[in-house]
Design a protein around this motif. Structure first.
Motif, PDB file in Angstrom:
ATOM      1  N   VAL A   1       0.870  -1.391   0.076  1.00 58.59           N
ATOM      2  CA  VAL A   1       0.025  -0.029   0.080  1.00 58.59           C
ATOM      3  C   VAL A   1       1.031   1.317  -0.090  1.00 58.59           C
ATOM      4  N   THR A   2       0.584   2.091  -0.823  1.00 55.90           N
ATOM      5  CA  THR A   2       1.582   3.466  -0.985  1.00 55.90           C
ATOM      6  C   THR A   2       0.473   4.494  -1.664  1.00 55.90           C
ATOM      7  N   THR A   3       1.183   5.705  -1.712  1.00 53.91           N
ATOM      8  CA  THR A   3       0.470   6.841  -2.332  1.00 53.91           C
ATOM      9  C   THR A   3       1.066   7.000  -3.727  1.00 53.91           C
ATOM     10  N   GLY A   4       0.095   7.595  -4.495  1.00 47.35           N
ATOM     11  CA  GLY A   4       0.678   7.896  -5.919  1.00 47.35           C
ATOM     12  C   GLY A   4       0.076   9.379  -6.209  1.00 47.35           C
TER      13      GLY A   4
ATOM     14  N   LEU B   1      -6.990   7.592 -17.161  1.00 41.08           N
ATOM     15  CA  LEU B   1      -6.243   7.661 -15.789  1.00 41.08           C
ATOM     16  C   LEU B   1      -4.767   7.189 -15.712  1.00 41.08           C
ATOM     17  N   VAL B   2      -3.688   7.841 -15.345  1.00 45.24           N
ATOM     18  CA  VAL B   2      -2.356   7.574 -15.139  1.00 45.24           C
ATOM     19  C   VAL B   2      -2.050   7.993 -13.754  1.00 45.24           C
ATOM     20  N   VAL B   3      -1.314   7.070 -13.078  1.00 45.27           N
ATOM     21  CA  VAL B   3      -0.874   7.578 -11.791  1.00 45.27           C
ATOM     22  C   VAL B   3       0.352   7.350 -11.563  1.00 45.27           C
ATOM     23  N   SER B   4       1.308   8.026 -11.189  1.00 44.25           N
ATOM     24  CA  SER B   4       2.671   7.913 -10.820  1.00 44.25           C
ATOM     25  C   SER B   4       2.849   7.130  -9.480  1.00 44.25           C
ATOM     26  N   VAL B   5       3.452   6.292  -9.521  1.00 46.52           N
ATOM     27  CA  VAL B   5       3.555   5.417  -8.170  1.00 46.52           C
ATOM     28  C   VAL B   5       5.226   5.354  -7.981  1.00 46.52           C
ATOM     29  N   GLY B   6       5.553   6.085  -6.975  1.00 49.42           N
ATOM     30  CA  GLY B   6       6.996   6.162  -6.738  1.00 49.42           C
ATOM     31  C   GLY B   6       7.486   7.165  -7.870  1.00 49.42           C
ATOM     32  N   GLU B   7       8.906   7.235  -8.080  1.00 50.18           N
ATOM     33  CA  GLU B   7       9.598   8.172  -8.973  1.00 50.18           C
ATOM     34  C   GLU B   7       9.733   7.642 -10.380  1.00 50.18           C
ATOM     35  N   LEU B   8       9.581   6.447 -10.771  1.00 55.87           N
ATOM     36  CA  LEU B   8       9.818   5.844 -11.826  1.00 55.87           C
ATOM     37  C   LEU B   8       8.919   5.111 -12.574  1.00 55.87           C
ATOM     38  N   PHE B   9       7.681   4.983 -11.919  1.00 53.24           N
ATOM     39  CA  PHE B   9       6.707   3.940 -12.617  1.00 53.24           C
ATOM     40  C   PHE B   9       5.411   4.792 -12.664  1.00 53.24           C
ATOM     41  N   LEU B  10       4.953   4.408 -13.990  1.00 55.89           N
ATOM     42  CA  LEU B  10       3.465   4.886 -14.111  1.00 55.89           C
ATOM     43  C   LEU B  10       2.475   3.790 -14.226  1.00 55.89           C
TER      44      LEU B  10
END
Length: 80
Positions: A20-23, A31-40
């Motif tokens: 579980v994290t935030t994006g 819809l496109v969500v950035s998860v972390g710095e390098l992943f979409l």
């Protein structure tokens, strides 16, 4: 390199489960969500609740599948 050495190298370098994290929403149609710095995360590996509306810049709560291949956006994040 022997097969056992290759297997050990793959296990040593295996990616960790995201859990579980935030994006951050970077696109809304689709819809496109950035998860972390390098992943979409995007279609077809991104799911969200029907009827939810998003705006670019929204912080959202994301749950990743065990293999980090599918992502479930369960709602907008709010800080207390």
């Amino acid at each position: 390199m022997y097969a056992i050495e290759r297997l050990a190298a793959r296990l040593r370098d295996a990616p960790k489960q995201i859990g579980v994290t935030t994006g951050r929403v970077v696109g809304v149609d689709p819809l496109v969500v950035s998860v972390g710095e390098l992943f979409l995360a995007r279609y077809p590996r991104l799911y969200y609740t029907a009827g939810m509306s998003f705006e670019v810049g929204d912080e959202v709560i994301v749950i990743a599948s065990q293999d980090n291949q599918y992502f479930y956006c369960v709602g907008k994040a709010a800080r207390a």
